[in-house]
Design an enzyme around this catalytic site. Structure first.
Site, PDB file in Angstrom:
ATOM      1  N   SER A   1      42.305  45.797  41.068  1.00 14.29           N
ATOM      2  CA  SER A   1      43.427  46.633  40.635  1.00 14.29           C
ATOM      3  C   SER A   1      42.971  48.075  40.656  1.00 14.29           C
ATOM      4  CB  SER A   1      43.863  46.250  39.216  1.00 14.29           C
ATOM      5  OG  SER A   1      44.780  47.193  38.688  1.00 14.29           O
TER       6      SER A   1
ATOM      7  N   TYR B   1      41.505  43.647  30.705  1.00 15.43           N
ATOM      8  CA  TYR B   1      42.056  43.648  32.061  1.00 15.43           C
ATOM      9  C   TYR B   1      41.360  44.713  32.905  1.00 15.43           C
ATOM     10  CZ  TYR B   1      45.290  43.974  35.964  1.00 15.43           C
ATOM     11  OH  TYR B   1      45.820  44.003  37.230  1.00 15.43           O
TER      12      TYR B   1
END
Length: 256
Positions: A148, A162
């Site tokens: 990401s 995350y």
């Protein structure tokens, strides 16, 4: 040169392939002649997506919980009943968890780390025999890790594990790329920005206009954007690319 992006005849695994970015990648492979196995924790959802994609090519559902070693081993055993070589492994399955810093639960931290980082590592290790069997000097086997842009820059939202797991995924990609390059296995990371997915559903619904306005391309990602980079990394065109972390975000990371 005409066949640089041809991936037909290959075998792929796409974890988290039942929806979102995983489904975009799986569809791109299936429609381009790749026999594609998708996995998800929810069997019914995984089966339904495999049935939908099978209208365009070969897609097989192998649902499993890949956040545990037991789930990884079960998945690998089921795959080996069907295949003796694997050309493409896409580690896409992921989870997010948000909570204020001083209230962040251990259960949330562990869940995200197990799904986003531990699972991909052990799945890659367990599937090395099949990847090695498919690998050649001219056309290596491919491991594609879905990270990401939150692993490249600091997102102000409080989803600490995350971002940490995605930064870890990028570094793991580099470490595995170095280790596996002599065995004709490339390892690269894709770093998506905003795409339509379950994980992004709330943010896009509440802040979609703002997210688009801040993006240099003034839009969010499309299935073609994600399929395109995934096909490239799996094709002969990317045979000399390993250890890379490629932002697919419309330019957000470049200007942030």
């Amino acid at each position: 040169m005409k066949n640089l992006f041809d991936v037909s005849g290959k075998v792929a695994v796409v974890t988290g392939g039942s929806r979102g970015i995983g489904a975009m990648i799986a569809r791109g492979y299936v429609e381009n002649g790749v026999r594609t196995y998708i996995s998800s924790r929810k069997a019914a959802v995984c089966d339904a997506m495999a049935e939908e994609l099978s209208a365009h090519g070969e897609c097989v559902s192998l649902p499993n919980d890949l956040s545990t070693i037991e789930g990884v081993e079960r998945f690998c055993a089921e795959l080996r009943e069907r295949e003796d070589r694997l050309h493409i492994l896409v580690n896409n399955a992921g989870a997010a968890w948000g909570a204020p810093l001083e209230e962040f639960p251990e259960s949330g931290w562990d869940k995200v780390m197990d799904i986003n980082l531990k699972g991909p590592f052990y799945l890659t290790v367990k599937l090395l025999p099949e990847l090695r069997a498919a690998a050649t000097e001219d056309d290596p086997a491919r491991v594609i890790n879905i990270a990401s842009i939150d692993g490249l820059h600091v997102n102000p939202q409080e989803h600490y594990p995350y971002s940490a797991s995605k930064a870890g995924m990028i570094h793991l990609t580099r470490a595995l790329a170095r280790r596996l390059a002599p065995e004709d296995i490339t390892v690269n990371a894709v770093c998506p920005g905003p795409f339509e997915s379950k994980m992004m559903e709330y943010n896009l619904r509440k802040f979609g206009d703002e997210i688009r306005a801040r993006n240099p391309r003034k839009r969010i990602g499309t299935p073609e954007d994600m399929a395109g980079v995934s096909i490239y990394l799996a094709s002969r065109a990317a045979a000399y690319v390993t250890g890379a972390a490629i932002p697919v975000d419309g330019g957000i990371f470049a200007v942030s």
